[in-house]
Design a protein around this motif. Structure first.
Motif, short mmCIF file in Angstrom:
data_model
loop_
_atom_site.label_atom_id
_atom_site.label_comp_id
_atom_site.label_asym_id
_atom_site.label_seq_id
_atom_site.Cartn_x
_atom_site.Cartn_y
_atom_site.Cartn_z
N SER A 77 46.04 157.55 61.83
CA SER A 77 46.68 158.89 62.23
C SER A 77 45.69 159.23 63.15
CB SER A 77 46.70 159.54 60.86
OG SER A 77 45.29 159.92 60.38
N ASP A 78 45.95 160.23 63.96
CA ASP A 78 45.13 160.94 65.03
C ASP A 78 43.87 161.40 64.29
OD1 ASP A 78 47.18 160.42 66.93
OD2 ASP A 78 47.94 162.24 66.77
N ASP A 79 44.30 162.02 63.12
CA ASP A 79 42.98 162.66 62.37
C ASP A 79 42.09 161.58 62.24
OD1 ASP A 79 41.33 164.84 61.25
OD2 ASP A 79 42.08 163.73 59.01
N GLN A 80 42.29 160.44 61.63
CA GLN A 80 41.75 159.10 61.37
C GLN A 80 41.02 158.93 62.74
OE1 GLN A 80 44.39 156.87 59.59
NE2 GLN A 80 43.35 156.64 57.75
N LYS A 81 41.56 158.68 63.83
CA LYS A 81 40.99 158.35 65.04
C LYS A 81 39.92 159.17 65.70
CE LYS A 81 45.37 156.32 66.50
NZ LYS A 81 46.58 156.56 68.01
N THR A 82 40.27 160.57 65.20
CA THR A 82 39.14 161.47 65.72
C THR A 82 37.85 161.48 64.73
OG1 THR A 82 40.90 163.16 66.31
CG2 THR A 82 38.59 164.25 65.82
N LYS A 83 38.16 161.16 63.42
CA LYS A 83 37.05 161.10 62.41
C LYS A 83 36.19 159.72 62.83
CE LYS A 83 38.82 164.35 59.18
NZ LYS A 83 39.41 164.52 57.82
N LEU A 84 37.02 158.58 62.88
CA LEU A 84 36.31 157.52 63.33
C LEU A 84 35.61 157.41 64.42
CD1 LEU A 84 39.15 155.07 61.90
CD2 LEU A 84 36.72 155.39 61.12
N THR A 85 36.11 158.02 65.58
CA THR A 85 35.29 158.39 66.87
C THR A 85 34.12 158.93 66.69
OG1 THR A 85 37.44 158.10 68.14
CG2 THR A 85 35.48 159.05 69.21
N ALA A 86 34.15 160.02 65.97
CA ALA A 86 32.92 160.62 65.75
C ALA A 86 31.82 159.66 64.67
CB ALA A 86 33.16 161.92 64.85
N ILE A 87 32.45 159.08 63.80
CA ILE A 87 31.52 158.45 63.37
C ILE A 87 30.83 156.90 64.06
CG2 ILE A 87 31.24 156.47 61.31
CD1 ILE A 87 33.44 158.12 59.86
N TYR A 88 31.67 156.48 64.98
CA TYR A 88 31.08 155.43 65.78
C TYR A 88 30.23 155.88 66.88
CZ TYR A 88 34.36 152.09 63.75
OH TYR A 88 34.79 151.18 62.66
N THR A 89 30.58 157.21 67.31
CA THR A 89 29.76 157.73 68.39
C THR A 89 28.37 158.17 67.77
OG1 THR A 89 31.36 158.78 69.51
CG2 THR A 89 29.39 159.79 69.85
N GLU A 90 28.25 158.82 66.37
CA GLU A 90 27.13 158.90 65.88
C GLU A 90 26.30 157.79 65.62
OE1 GLU A 90 25.51 160.70 61.61
OE2 GLU A 90 27.42 160.97 62.02
N GLN A 91 26.79 156.50 65.23
CA GLN A 91 26.25 155.37 64.99
C GLN A 91 25.54 154.99 66.24
OE1 GLN A 91 28.87 152.02 64.04
NE2 GLN A 91 27.46 151.29 62.61
N ALA A 92 26.47 154.93 67.28
CA ALA A 92 25.88 154.50 68.58
C ALA A 92 24.38 155.06 69.03
CB ALA A 92 26.97 154.32 69.71
N GLU A 93 24.47 156.38 69.02
CA GLU A 93 23.36 157.44 69.28
C GLU A 93 22.21 156.94 68.41
OE1 GLU A 93 24.99 161.26 68.87
OE2 GLU A 93 26.14 161.01 70.84
N THR A 94 22.41 156.90 66.89
CA THR A 94 21.45 156.61 66.20
C THR A 94 20.96 155.16 66.20
OG1 THR A 94 22.36 157.74 64.33
CG2 THR A 94 20.64 156.19 63.56
N MET A 95 21.62 154.00 66.65
CA MET A 95 21.35 152.89 67.13
C MET A 95 20.39 152.95 68.72
SD MET A 95 21.98 150.40 65.10
CE MET A 95 21.69 149.00 66.47
N LYS A 96 20.77 153.72 69.40
CA LYS A 96 20.04 153.93 70.74
C LYS A 96 18.57 154.48 70.39
CE LYS A 96 20.34 155.85 75.24
NZ LYS A 96 21.05 156.98 76.16
N LYS A 97 18.68 155.45 69.33
CA LYS A 97 17.51 156.17 69.27
C LYS A 97 16.40 155.04 68.41
CE LYS A 97 19.07 160.81 68.49
NZ LYS A 97 19.23 161.77 67.81
#
Length: 133
Positions: free
Chosen positions: A49-69
Motif C-alpha cells: 500500500s502507499d502507507d507501507q511504501k512510505t514507512k518502508l522507505t523511511a526504514i531503509y533510509t534510516e538503515q542506509a544512514e546508520t550503515m554509512k555512519k
C-alpha cells in the motif's frame, strides 16, 4: 523466534548485498540499493500500500544512514564488533519491516527471501567450484 528473526535479517542483508553487487552502482557507496529501489523491489513482490511504501522507505533510509555512519566510524576498528552492530541493526530493521506487512505479505516475503538465499548459495557454490577443477 528471536534466532529465526536474526537469521532472516542476516539473510535479507546478504541478499541485498548480492543484488547490489549485480548492479548497485559505482564505488563502495553503491553497494547497497537505494531505499526507493528496495521498496520498489518489495512492491513488485508484495503489492504494498502507499502507507507501507512510505514507512518502508523511511526504514531503509534510516538503515542506509546508520550503515554509512558505522562504516565511517569502523574503518580501522574491530571487524567482529562492527559485524555484530550491523547484524543487530539489520535485525531491528527486519522486525520493523515485517511488522508493517499483512499475514499474506509476510508469507510471500519469507518465500521470496528463501528463493534469494537459494540463488545466492548456488552462485557461491559455482564460484567455489570453478577453481577446483
Amino acid at each position: 523466534m528471536k534466532k529465526l528473526m536474526m537469521i532472516c535479517a542476516l539473510l535479507f542483508s546478504v541478499v541485498t548485498f548480492a543484488n547490489a553487487q549485480q548492479g548497485g552502482g559505482p564505488g563502495r557507496g553503491g553497494m547497497m540499493m537505494k531505499p526507493e529501489e528496495r521498496v520498489k523491489q518489495l512492491d513488485e513482490k508484495l503489492k504494498l500500500s502507499d502507507d507501507q511504501k512510505t514507512k518502508l522507505t523511511a526504514i531503509y533510509t534510516e538503515q542506509a544512514e546508520t550503515m554509512k555512519k558505522m562504516r565511517e566510524e569502523g574503518k580501522d576498528g574491530d571487524r567482529d564488533a562492527m559485524r555484530e552492530k550491523v547484524q543487530k541493526m539489520r535485525a531491528e530493521s527486519e522486525l520493523k519491516i515485517t511488522a508493517l506487512l499483512t499475514e499474506d505479505q509476510k508469507k510471500t516475503y519469507k518465500t521470496w527471501q528463501d528463493e534469494q538465499r537459494a540463488e545466492m548459495e548456488k552462485r557461491m557454490k559455482e564460484r567455489q567450484g570453478g577453481g577446483n577443477n
